[in-house]
Design a protein around this motif. Structure first.
Motif, PDB file in Angstrom:
ATOM      1  N   VAL A 251      40.913  68.293  73.595  1.00 27.44           N
ATOM      2  CA  VAL A 251      40.212  68.973  72.501  1.00 27.44           C
ATOM      3  C   VAL A 251      39.056  68.073  72.078  1.00 27.44           C
ATOM      4  CG1 VAL A 251      40.370  69.854  70.139  1.00 27.44           C
ATOM      5  CG2 VAL A 251      42.320  70.104  71.694  1.00 27.44           C
ATOM      6  N   GLU A 252      37.852  68.656  72.015  1.00 31.46           N
ATOM      7  CA  GLU A 252      36.705  67.910  71.506  1.00 31.46           C
ATOM      8  C   GLU A 252      36.469  68.360  70.073  1.00 31.46           C
ATOM      9  OE1 GLU A 252      33.344  67.730  74.157  1.00 31.46           O
ATOM     10  OE2 GLU A 252      31.965  67.590  72.463  1.00 31.46           O
ATOM     11  N   TYR A 253      36.291  67.383  69.181  1.00 28.48           N
ATOM     12  CA  TYR A 253      36.071  67.682  67.762  1.00 28.48           C
ATOM     13  C   TYR A 253      34.589  67.560  67.404  1.00 28.48           C
ATOM     14  CZ  TYR A 253      41.104  67.906  67.173  1.00 28.48           C
ATOM     15  OH  TYR A 253      42.419  68.285  67.266  1.00 28.48           O
ATOM     16  N   ILE A 254      34.260  67.992  66.175  1.00 23.99           N
ATOM     17  CA  ILE A 254      32.840  68.028  65.776  1.00 23.99           C
ATOM     18  C   ILE A 254      32.190  66.645  65.746  1.00 23.99           C
ATOM     19  CG2 ILE A 254      32.764  70.245  64.530  1.00 23.99           C
ATOM     20  CD1 ILE A 254      33.461  68.714  61.969  1.00 23.99           C
ATOM     21  N   ASP A 255      32.992  65.597  65.647  1.00 22.63           N
ATOM     22  CA  ASP A 255      32.413  64.241  65.660  1.00 22.63           C
ATOM     23  C   ASP A 255      32.293  63.695  67.096  1.00 22.63           C
ATOM     24  OD1 ASP A 255      35.053  63.889  66.272  1.00 22.63           O
ATOM     25  OD2 ASP A 255      35.504  62.475  64.659  1.00 22.63           O
ATOM     26  N   ASN A 256      32.493  64.588  68.087  1.00 18.66           N
ATOM     27  CA  ASN A 256      32.428  64.248  69.521  1.00 18.66           C
ATOM     28  C   ASN A 256      33.563  63.362  70.012  1.00 18.66           C
ATOM     29  OD1 ASN A 256      30.250  65.878  69.832  1.00 18.66           O
ATOM     30  ND2 ASN A 256      28.707  64.243  69.938  1.00 18.66           N
ATOM     31  N   SER A 257      34.605  63.221  69.225  1.00 15.74           N
ATOM     32  CA  SER A 257      35.824  62.580  69.747  1.00 15.74           C
ATOM     33  C   SER A 257      36.499  63.572  70.674  1.00 15.74           C
ATOM     34  CB  SER A 257      36.864  62.403  68.672  1.00 15.74           C
ATOM     35  OG  SER A 257      36.740  61.476  67.906  1.00 15.74           O
ATOM     36  N   VAL A 258      37.036  63.072  71.761  1.00 17.58           N
ATOM     37  CA  VAL A 258      37.808  63.930  72.675  1.00 17.58           C
ATOM     38  C   VAL A 258      39.239  63.387  72.725  1.00 17.58           C
ATOM     39  CG1 VAL A 258      38.021  64.812  75.021  1.00 17.58           C
ATOM     40  CG2 VAL A 258      35.751  64.442  74.040  1.00 17.58           C
ATOM     41  N   ILE A 259      40.182  64.243  72.342  1.00 20.30           N
ATOM     42  CA  ILE A 259      41.590  63.835  72.324  1.00 20.30           C
ATOM     43  C   ILE A 259      42.281  64.502  73.518  1.00 20.30           C
ATOM     44  CG2 ILE A 259      43.745  63.805  70.969  1.00 20.30           C
ATOM     45  CD1 ILE A 259      41.498  62.363  69.512  1.00 20.30           C
ATOM     46  N   ALA A 260      43.017  63.700  74.295  1.00 21.37           N
ATOM     47  CA  ALA A 260      43.644  64.216  75.517  1.00 21.37           C
ATOM     48  C   ALA A 260      45.135  63.906  75.534  1.00 21.37           C
ATOM     49  CB  ALA A 260      42.992  63.564  76.737  1.00 21.37           C
ATOM     50  N   GLU A 261      45.860  64.650  76.355  1.00 16.74           N
ATOM     51  CA  GLU A 261      47.275  64.317  76.590  1.00 16.74           C
ATOM     52  C   GLU A 261      47.419  63.996  78.071  1.00 16.74           C
ATOM     53  OE1 GLU A 261      51.431  65.082  77.784  1.00 16.74           O
ATOM     54  OE2 GLU A 261      49.792  66.430  78.288  1.00 16.74           O
ATOM     55  N   LEU A 262      48.060  62.883  78.382  1.00 12.18           N
ATOM     56  CA  LEU A 262      48.231  62.445  79.765  1.00 12.18           C
ATOM     57  C   LEU A 262      49.724  62.270  80.057  1.00 12.18           C
ATOM     58  CD1 LEU A 262      45.492  61.020  78.583  1.00 12.18           C
ATOM     59  CD2 LEU A 262      45.626  59.643  80.642  1.00 12.18           C
ATOM     60  N   SER A 263      50.102  62.606  81.274  1.00 11.42           N
ATOM     61  CA  SER A 263      51.463  62.302  81.732  1.00 11.42           C
ATOM     62  C   SER A 263      51.504  62.571  83.229  1.00 11.42           C
ATOM     63  CB  SER A 263      52.502  63.190  81.030  1.00 11.42           C
ATOM     64  OG  SER A 263      52.365  64.524  81.458  1.00 11.42           O
TER      65      SER A 263
END
Ligand code: NDP
Length: 385
Positions: A251-263
């Motif tokens: 998910v990319e947020y309005i502050d351009n952070s991208v949060i991911a899930e890895l496994s």
């Protein structure tokens, strides 16, 4: 066995790829299994009933139900018969959660039954949302039912969404393995056999979703699924090819952070989390070693060679019963491909042709209208093969 922290659960489609993995999670986590279902594979259902001491079982196929009833005559397990029997089992069960791992449009009415019965729904059957996403989501809201996705991409987004608010989402980024034919052109796809298509590079899945992954239809379905589950428009859902299948989505947020899930790619984590979210339980899958993975790569999908991905976006934008047409035509065309009757490019042309045949499908909104549209699309698809 550990003490169970899980709700009593139904496993629908228990003999399939996801269903078996759900039973494996049940085995590891001591989940009380209160009901299982399948279509024809009564022998495997019998084994599951005996192993997990399941009080109810349903076979969509009437003859298979007869066989199962005879085989379980020494037990107290109640056997339900036919597609209506699957719905009865859901309605009458004291389970408070259900995993829906049925394949195809056949999973839609069971999804609605689980919701109507007020049970938590761990949803693998993405076709429910493709065919009738608005109806399913509206009904879940009315009934206060929580739907947690089992699809690995949506599970990853569900987890990544915990890092921000809905209004702060800039876009969802769905990752795609690209399937076994990544990099090929249409002429090369003409020569692909059923065996080639069933050899997925990272995931071991049922035959239908394996073909859908190879054609990128699966990714198109996932765009539609994500739009409904997370209330995000299709133009805010990007698809990137990520061959390693380690990042399951972002998910990319309005502050351009991208949060991911890895496994590591293993559906058992997705089933487990769908049954416990937002809580987490001890791992049922192996640890991820980033140094062994080494590098992660990202590329754009080839939407010209694989036209069913953009067709899914267009179907979602058209609305009404158009996504149901896409799904129904695809089910018929995939079955024809698996039977060795048509090539992959012909599969694409069949699906696109049926959508062009049925512009009126956009006016289908009620469940009855959508089911009628689904039947009509299947007839059109048969005539185009
Ligand atoms: P499979 O084909 O392996 O299994 C399908 C299951 O559904 C079987 O238990 C089958 O019973 C049952 N079934 C088939 N037709 C009917 C019917 N008419 N009525 C009731 N039950 C029926 O599928 P998968 O496990 O691969 O996929 C299941 C769902 O999960 C699909 O929607 C898929 O898109 C989704 N999914 C799958 C993933 C995977 O890794 N496989 C990953 C993410 C999502 P029987 O054995 O008797 O035929």
């Amino acid at each position: 066995m550990r003490k169970s922290n899980f709700e009593p659960t139904l496993i629908l489609g228990a003999t399939g790829s996801v269903g078996r993995q759900a039973l494996d999670v049940a085995r590891c986590c001591a989940i009380p299994v209160r009901g299982v279902s399948a279509n024809t594979n009564w022998r495997e259902i019998e084994r599951a009933v005996r192993e997990f001491r399941v009080p109810a079982a349903a076979m969509a196929d009437e003859n298979a139900a007869k066989e199962l009833r005879a085989a379980l005559s020494d037990t107290n397990t109640r056997v339900f018969a036919g597609e209506a029997g699957v719905l009865d089992m859901i309605r009458e069960s004291d389970a408070t959660a259900a995993v829906n791992a049925i394949v195809g449009q056949a999973g839609l009415l069971p999804t609605l039954s689980v919701i109507d019965a007020g049970k938590r729904l761990a949803l693998a059957n993405k076709e429910s949302l493709v065919v009738a996403g608005e109806i399913v989501m509206r009904r879940a809201k009315e009934k206060g039912v929580k739907i947690t996705p089992v699809d690995s991409e949506h599970s990853a987004i569900y987890q990544s969404l915990r890092a921000g608010r809905h209004g702060e989402i800039k876009k969802l980024i769905l990752t795609a393995s690209g399937g076994p034919f990544f990099g090929m052109n249409r002429a090369q796809l003409e020569k692909i056999t059923v065996a080639d298509a069933l050899a997925h590079p990272t995931w071991k899945m049922g035959a239908k979703i394996t073909v859908d992954s190879a054609t990128l239809m699966n990714k198109g379905f996932e765009v539609i699924e994500a739009a409904h589950l997370f209330r995000v428009p299709a133009d805010k859902i990007e698809v990137v090819v990520h061959r390693e299948s380690i990042i399951h989505s972002m998910v990319e947020y309005i502050d351009n952070s991208v949060i991911a899930e890895l496994s590591v790619p293993d559906m058992r984590l997705c089933v487990q989390y769908a049954l416990t979210a937002p809580a987490r339980m001890d791992a049922v899958i192996p640890e991820l070693s980033l140094t062994k993975v080494g590098k992660l790569t990202f590329l754009p999908p080839d939407e010209e060679t694989f036209p069913l991905l953009p067709a899914a976006r267009a179907a979602l934008a058209a609305g009404g019963g158009v996504p149901a047409v896409l799904n129904a035509a695809n089910e018929v065309a995939v079955a024809a491909f698996l039977a060795g009757k048509i090539s992959l490019p012909r599969l694409f042309d069949t699906v696109l042709g049926v959508i062009a045949d049925m512009p009126h499908a956009k006016d289908a909104h009620t469940l009855d209208e959508i089911l009628t549209t689904d039947r009509e699309a299947r007839e059109h698809a048969e005539t185009r093969l």
